[in-house]
Design a protein around this motif. Structure first.
Motif, PDB file in Angstrom:
ATOM      1  N   ASP A 135       0.824  -1.215   0.000  1.00 15.06           N
ATOM      2  CA  ASP A 135       0.000   0.000   0.000  1.00 15.06           C
ATOM      3  C   ASP A 135       0.852   1.257   0.000  1.00 15.06           C
ATOM      4  N   HIS A 136       0.288   2.319  -0.520  1.00 16.06           N
ATOM      5  CA  HIS A 136       0.960   3.625  -0.435  1.00 16.06           C
ATOM      6  C   HIS A 136       0.862   4.148   1.001  1.00 16.06           C
ATOM      7  N   GLY A 137       1.755   5.050   1.349  1.00 15.18           N
ATOM      8  CA  GLY A 137       1.651   5.744   2.637  1.00 15.18           C
ATOM      9  C   GLY A 137       2.076   4.925   3.844  1.00 15.18           C
ATOM     10  N   LYS A 138       2.788   3.830   3.614  1.00 17.39           N
ATOM     11  CA  LYS A 138       3.234   3.020   4.757  1.00 17.39           C
ATOM     12  C   LYS A 138       4.537   3.576   5.329  1.00 17.39           C
ATOM     13  N   ASN A 139       4.922   3.060   6.481  1.00 13.61           N
ATOM     14  CA  ASN A 139       6.100   3.631   7.147  1.00 13.61           C
ATOM     15  C   ASN A 139       7.366   3.529   6.302  1.00 13.61           C
ATOM     16  N   ILE A 140       7.652   2.329   5.777  1.00 13.16           N
ATOM     17  CA  ILE A 140       8.757   2.226   4.799  1.00 13.16           C
ATOM     18  C   ILE A 140       8.105   2.404   3.428  1.00 13.16           C
ATOM     19  N   ALA A 141       8.544   3.442   2.706  1.00 16.65           N
ATOM     20  CA  ALA A 141       7.761   3.880   1.546  1.00 16.65           C
ATOM     21  C   ALA A 141       7.871   2.959   0.329  1.00 16.65           C
ATOM     22  N   GLY A 153      15.395   4.099   6.091  1.00 18.27           N
ATOM     23  CA  GLY A 153      15.851   4.860   7.269  1.00 18.27           C
ATOM     24  C   GLY A 153      14.686   5.104   8.226  1.00 18.27           C
ATOM     25  N   ALA A 154      13.461   5.010   7.684  1.00 20.72           N
ATOM     26  CA  ALA A 154      12.265   5.252   8.500  1.00 20.72           C
ATOM     27  C   ALA A 154      11.808   4.002   9.249  1.00 20.72           C
ATOM     28  N   PHE A 155      12.516   2.900   9.075  1.00 21.19           N
ATOM     29  CA  PHE A 155      12.079   1.660   9.723  1.00 21.19           C
ATOM     30  C   PHE A 155      11.801   1.892  11.217  1.00 21.19           C
ATOM     31  N   GLY A 169      10.659  12.039  15.500  1.00 19.07           N
ATOM     32  CA  GLY A 169       9.727  10.951  15.181  1.00 19.07           C
ATOM     33  C   GLY A 169      10.036  10.306  13.843  1.00 19.07           C
ATOM     34  N   GLU A 170      10.851  10.975  12.983  1.00 17.87           N
ATOM     35  CA  GLU A 170      11.147  10.394  11.668  1.00 17.87           C
ATOM     36  C   GLU A 170      12.528   9.736  11.655  1.00 17.87           C
ATOM     37  N   GLN A 171      12.750   8.866  10.678  1.00 23.25           N
ATOM     38  CA  GLN A 171      14.048   8.230  10.428  1.00 23.25           C
ATOM     39  C   GLN A 171      14.611   7.550  11.690  1.00 23.25           C
ATOM     40  N   GLY A 231      18.454  -4.659   7.841  1.00 21.16           N
ATOM     41  CA  GLY A 231      17.674  -4.208   6.676  1.00 21.16           C
ATOM     42  C   GLY A 231      18.021  -5.017   5.442  1.00 21.16           C
ATOM     43  N   ILE A 232      19.315  -5.238   5.237  1.00 16.26           N
ATOM     44  CA  ILE A 232      19.729  -5.989   4.041  1.00 16.26           C
ATOM     45  C   ILE A 232      19.259  -7.447   4.162  1.00 16.26           C
ATOM     46  N   ALA A 233      19.348  -8.003   5.371  1.00 16.59           N
ATOM     47  CA  ALA A 233      18.872  -9.384   5.556  1.00 16.59           C
ATOM     48  C   ALA A 233      17.383  -9.456   5.225  1.00 16.59           C
ATOM     49  N   ALA A 234      16.639  -8.419   5.611  1.00 16.50           N
ATOM     50  CA  ALA A 234      15.194  -8.422   5.357  1.00 16.50           C
ATOM     51  C   ALA A 234      14.915  -8.397   3.848  1.00 16.50           C
TER      52      ALA A 234
END
Ligand code: BGC
Length: 507
Positions: A62-68, A277-279, A303-305, A405-408
């Motif tokens: 979906d659009h607008g999720k935490n990780i874009a 970075g927003a994870f 609150g960001e990144q 992150g890379i593992a994910a």
């Protein structure tokens, strides 16, 4: 009594407790408390990485999720035969880099001329018009210094590396969502950076046509794959952190209904700029300390990144500084010394942390001298030992978190081998980053010692090159990468494959 610090053994993957620095009780107790807060063990790494994968997949859905998970309109890897002459622009943290790149259809023959222009600090917190006029006038100087006007294609085709979260409904458009990395320029968020740049270019009548807006991660992946077909991911571990990889359009449900996407076969590969970075901005799994909270609260965008603020180069030195200030305020370190030079935020560069860790003088005199010269602080032996252990704790946590992150991405894509082309000051300048990152990746992905030994890319036992997935040094993403992407875009345009290309001024 000598302290035994878990960190010394665990970071190098030996799982042995080694003898830590010989510290007086007060400093030793503090170090142990810090170790408990900063050391991320294997179980926690796995938990973070699992949540990471969920957030990546939510972003595709979906659009607008935490990780874009932004689509970039870079449709597949290059062939290595891309040709043409391109201007490229890279808006970095301190400099603007302009390049003139000649791709000759042969990955081994690339001509590059380049120039960096120092960006006045005031621009970072100024307004849009100062930013774009600075960029356009640097471009003008470059074109004139290199006599490019009239000598080549008219107009000159430009690839613009813009490394901030931007929505791209087209490759030659980028709507900035939020500034990161300490930038706070008014009048750009919510706007299309491509059209703002175009209008500054036209104000100066420059013979330049903007072909593609490129994130640095996508640039790193494409520039590296131009030479190295084993490239699977482009990653930046620098002032900020982020990665890009290639997914199939059919795996990106959120864009199904887009008219531009309907022009493409669902099997088409599309580079995704994760913006990870927003994870965990919701702060559910990251092991955040009070120092991380302090950094966030005083940043331009609290609150960001959240993930970036624990692991990227901009913040590592700042975490170190905040800990030192805390200990000094409790009269534990640098007692009775004037530490006023440490009071200004962001005065400690990541390079200082790596210098301390790397100091091989027996009494750490190099580090002592650096502290004296930079901050006018005279350090005792235990203080030197302590700060070295602290620098290591912060850098180790950063490297281990960077592996999650890379593992994910690898698990999401079921990738089991390949090269992660990395760029950025932490990856390039911190001597132990690659090794620590590789160890942590193996812990998350359950590699055995045999998996690591059998896949020794260096062939020489280099710890950072062992394992089926390794970090390689990315090729010049913001120069060559942006040029190759511009070439791929023009080639598609020339063949009438215009999906995701606005082509302003080209009609
Ligand atoms: C930006 C990304 C960029 C990364 C590395 C982050 O702060 O949001 O777009 O790729 O830094 O430069």
């Amino acid at each position: 009594m000598a302290a035994t610090n878990k960190i010394d053994g665990l970071v190098d993957g030996t799982n042995e407790k080694q003898k830590g620095p010989d510290l007086p009780t007060e400093l030793r107790d503090e170090l142990e408390k810090l170790e408990q807060q900063f050391y991320v063990d294997r179980k926690k790494l796995k938990q973070i990485s699992e949540r990471f994968q969920q957030e990546l997949e939510e972003g595709l859905q979906d659009h607008g999720k935490n990780i874009a998970m932004y689509v970039t309109w870079v449709l597949g890897f290059p062939t290595g035969k891309e040709k043409g002459d391109f201007l490229t622009l890279d808006l970095g943290g301190t400099n603007l880099r302009v390049c003139w790149i000649n791709l000759r259809g042969n990955e081994h023959e690339i001509g590059i001329k380049q120039q960096s222009y120092k960006m006045p600090d005031s621009i970072k917190t100024g307004d849009a018009s100062s930013l774009w006029s600075f960029i356009a006038s640097s471009l003008q100087t470059f074109i004139s210094d290199h006599s490019l006007n009239g000598a080549f294609s008219n107009p000159l085709n430009l690839g613009f590396t813009f490394s901030y979260p931007a929505i791209q409904d087209y490759i030659d458009q980028g709507i900035l969502q939020t500034w990161t990395k300490g930038f706070d320029i008014k009048g750009v968020e919510g706007e299309d950076v491509a059209s703002q740049l175009r209008s500054a270019i036209s104000d100066l009548n420059l013979p330049v046509s903007l072909v593609a807006v490129v994130n640095d991660t996508t640039g790193a992946m494409i520039a590296s794959s131009y030479h190295d077909p084993k490239t699977i991911i482009g990653a930046i571990f620098g002032t900020g952190c982020n990665a890009a990889y290639m997914d199939k359009i059919s795996n990106i449900p959120k864009i199904n209904s887009s008219d531009e996407i309907k022009k493409l076969d669902p099997e088409t590969p599309m580079a995704i700029n994760c913006e990870y970075g927003a994870f965990d901005n919701a702060r559910n799994v990251l092991p955040l300390t009070k120092y991380d909270e302090q950094i966030d609260a005083t940043s331009p965008r609290p609150g960001e990144q959240a993930f970036e603020k624990t692991s990227a180069g901009l913040y590592l030195g700042e975490i170190f500084r905040l800990i030192i200030l805390d200990l000094h305020s409790r009269n534990i370190i640098f007692k009775d010394q004037d530490i006023s030079k440490l009071q200004s935020p962001y005065t400690i560069d990541t390079s200082l942390l790596s210098n301390i860790e790397d100091d091989d003088t027996p009494d750490l005199s190099d580090s002592g001298n650096e502290f004296k010269a930079t901050f006018n602080i005279t350090m005792t032996q235990p203080e030197l030992q302590f700060t070295r252990a602290l620098a290591k704790l912060i850098a180790v946590r950063g490297a281990r978190l960077c592996a999650t992150g890379i593992a994910a991405i690898c698990r999401h894509q079921k990738i089991s081998s390949g090269h992660v082309a990395a760029d950025g000051s932490v990856a390039n300048k911190h001597p132990k980053f690659k090794k620590r990152w590789g160890r942590a990746l193996g812990e998350i992905l359950d590699w055995s010692e045999a998996d690591r030994e059998e896949n020794d890319e260096s062939g020489e036992g280099d710890e950072s090159q062992k394992g089926p997935i390794v970090l390689t040094s990315a090729e010049d993403g913001s120069g060559v990468g942006a040029a190759v992407i511009a070439a791929m875009t023009l080639e598609r345009w020339g063949k009438g494959q215009k999906a995701g290309i606005k082509g302003s001024g080209r009609e």
